[in-house]
Write a protein that holds these residues in place. Structure first.
Motif, mmCIF file in Angstrom:
data_model
loop_
_atom_site.group_PDB
_atom_site.id
_atom_site.type_symbol
_atom_site.label_atom_id
_atom_site.label_comp_id
_atom_site.label_asym_id
_atom_site.label_seq_id
_atom_site.Cartn_x
_atom_site.Cartn_y
_atom_site.Cartn_z
ATOM 1 N N TYR A 21 -44.337 -23.683 -50.002
ATOM 2 C CA TYR A 21 -45.529 -23.414 -49.523
ATOM 3 C C TYR A 21 -46.550 -24.646 -49.691
ATOM 4 C CZ TYR A 21 -50.264 -20.881 -49.570
ATOM 5 O OH TYR A 21 -51.440 -20.584 -49.216
ATOM 6 N N ALA A 24 -45.684 -27.678 -47.214
ATOM 7 C CA ALA A 24 -46.196 -27.340 -45.870
ATOM 8 C C ALA A 24 -47.318 -27.332 -45.789
ATOM 9 C CB ALA A 24 -45.619 -25.868 -45.687
ATOM 10 N N TYR A 27 -49.580 -30.739 -44.909
ATOM 11 C CA TYR A 27 -49.764 -31.364 -43.693
ATOM 12 C C TYR A 27 -51.198 -30.673 -42.938
ATOM 13 C CZ TYR A 27 -45.001 -33.094 -43.424
ATOM 14 O OH TYR A 27 -43.965 -33.336 -43.790
ATOM 15 N N ALA A 69 -50.231 -22.564 -43.687
ATOM 16 C CA ALA A 69 -49.862 -24.077 -42.953
ATOM 17 C C ALA A 69 -49.319 -24.135 -41.718
ATOM 18 C CB ALA A 69 -48.502 -24.313 -43.855
ATOM 19 N N GLU A 70 -49.010 -22.800 -41.005
ATOM 20 C CA GLU A 70 -48.613 -22.805 -39.651
ATOM 21 C C GLU A 70 -49.932 -23.162 -38.890
ATOM 22 O OE1 GLU A 70 -47.899 -19.668 -37.027
ATOM 23 O OE2 GLU A 70 -48.805 -18.238 -38.087
ATOM 24 N N ALA A 202 -40.771 -28.412 -42.563
ATOM 25 C CA ALA A 202 -41.693 -28.151 -43.797
ATOM 26 C C ALA A 202 -42.039 -26.437 -43.725
ATOM 27 C CB ALA A 202 -42.860 -28.764 -44.069
ATOM 28 N N GLY A 203 -42.692 -26.146 -42.353
ATOM 29 C CA GLY A 203 -42.851 -24.660 -42.180
ATOM 30 C C GLY A 203 -41.703 -23.833 -42.151
#
Length: 297
Positions: A21, A24, A27, A69-70, A202-203
């Protein structure tokens, strides 16, 4: 009650999932802030960008097992001239902590309303992806007082049933040991969004670790009735991946056009369940600006 509260599988799983988590979330564009909001359903972590900016705030609601993070490739575009708040939903793998069950649509709306009140946000744009899109639509129906507009990308079950192949494929992919089969299934589900490869990796790593290491106890997204959809009285943008594996996008689009008055409904050719970055960053800020102009006017 405890069996209806989501939790990590064990301490080792918590460590693995939260490490993914945090990787991610690295970013997310700077400056990124964090706030914790206490609700009757637990402590909710909220990530912020330009929190003191003018304009009507955007509240982002992530997909299941995706985490805030998305939104990393979209935050800067949304944050031009307005504050951005990405909510880490209680009952999901992340930095929020659930203390009470959310087992009804009214409870989901009550939780989000407490978050918005705790952030002192009087009017907001709700923007959601997948499960988060369903949460946004549900809120526009059940607690519309703060909602200026609602945007939902590929919301499952809200407009059309889940495809049997999606459910069976998900189950089949996650039987047995973790490995390349799960990654291929996930990549096929999301599709090519145009996000940078390292950010997307990463996601995906977080989502796959979360699927294995977290016991989800949230309610399934419910089919919204025609009456509920007709009750959405704010500007609405409904977008669906033309190649979505989750549901029939054209059936969902037809129902949205038929029931949500004035909605902008788009089926994006070739897009999967993941949000296409260029489409989103070009068109969603424009849609929000038009909704704001209508409020000011």
């Amino acid at each position: 009650m405890g069996t209806r509260i989501s939790s990590f599988a064990d301490d080792a799983a918590r460590t693995r999932v939260l490490a993914a988590y945090d990787k991610a979330m690295a970013y997310w564009p700077e400056p990124r802030g964090e706030r914790d909001v206490e609700t009757g359903f637990g402590t909710t972590r909220v990530h912020t960008f330009n929190p003191d900016g003018g304009g009507i705030p955007v509240v982002l609601l992530h997909g299941q097992n995706a985490g805030p993070a998305e939104w990393a490739p979209h935050v800067a575009a949304l944050g031009e001239g307005r504050p951005v708040f990405a909510v880490d939903r209680v009952g999901e793998p992340g930095r929020s902590t659930q203390t009470a069950p959310i087992v009804t649509q009214d409870a989901m709306a009550a939780w989000l309303e407490e978050v918005l009140a705790g952030l002192a946000l009087e009017r907001v744009h709700l923007v959601g992806h997948s499960y988060g899109g369903w949460v946004a639509l549900n809120h526009a129906v059940r607690a519309p007082g703060r909602v200026v507009s609602v945007t939902a990308y590929d919301p499952p079950r809200a407009l059309a049933p889940l495809k049997a192949g999606f459910v069976l494929g998900a189950v089949a992919s996650f039987l047995g040991k973790p490995g390349e089969r799960q990654r291929r299934w996930f990549a096929g589900l999301i599709g090519d969004t145009g996000a940078p490869a390292d950010m997307a990796d990463a996601g995906a790593d977080f989502s796959l670790k979360a699927l294995r290491g977290f016991r989800m106890r949230l309610l399934l997204p419910a089919r919204m009735t025609d009456e509920e959809l007709r009750a959405i009285a704010v500007p609405a943008l409904l977008a669906l991946g033309g190649a979505s594996r989750v549901h029939d996008p054209r059936r969902a689009a037809d129902r949205a056009r038929r029931t949500i008055e004035g909605a902008r409904v788009e089926v994006l050719p070739g897009a999967g369940h993941g949000i296409p970055v260029r489409w989103f960053n070009d068109l969603v800020p424009e849609f929000l600006q038009k909704a704001e102009s209508a409020v000011v006017g």
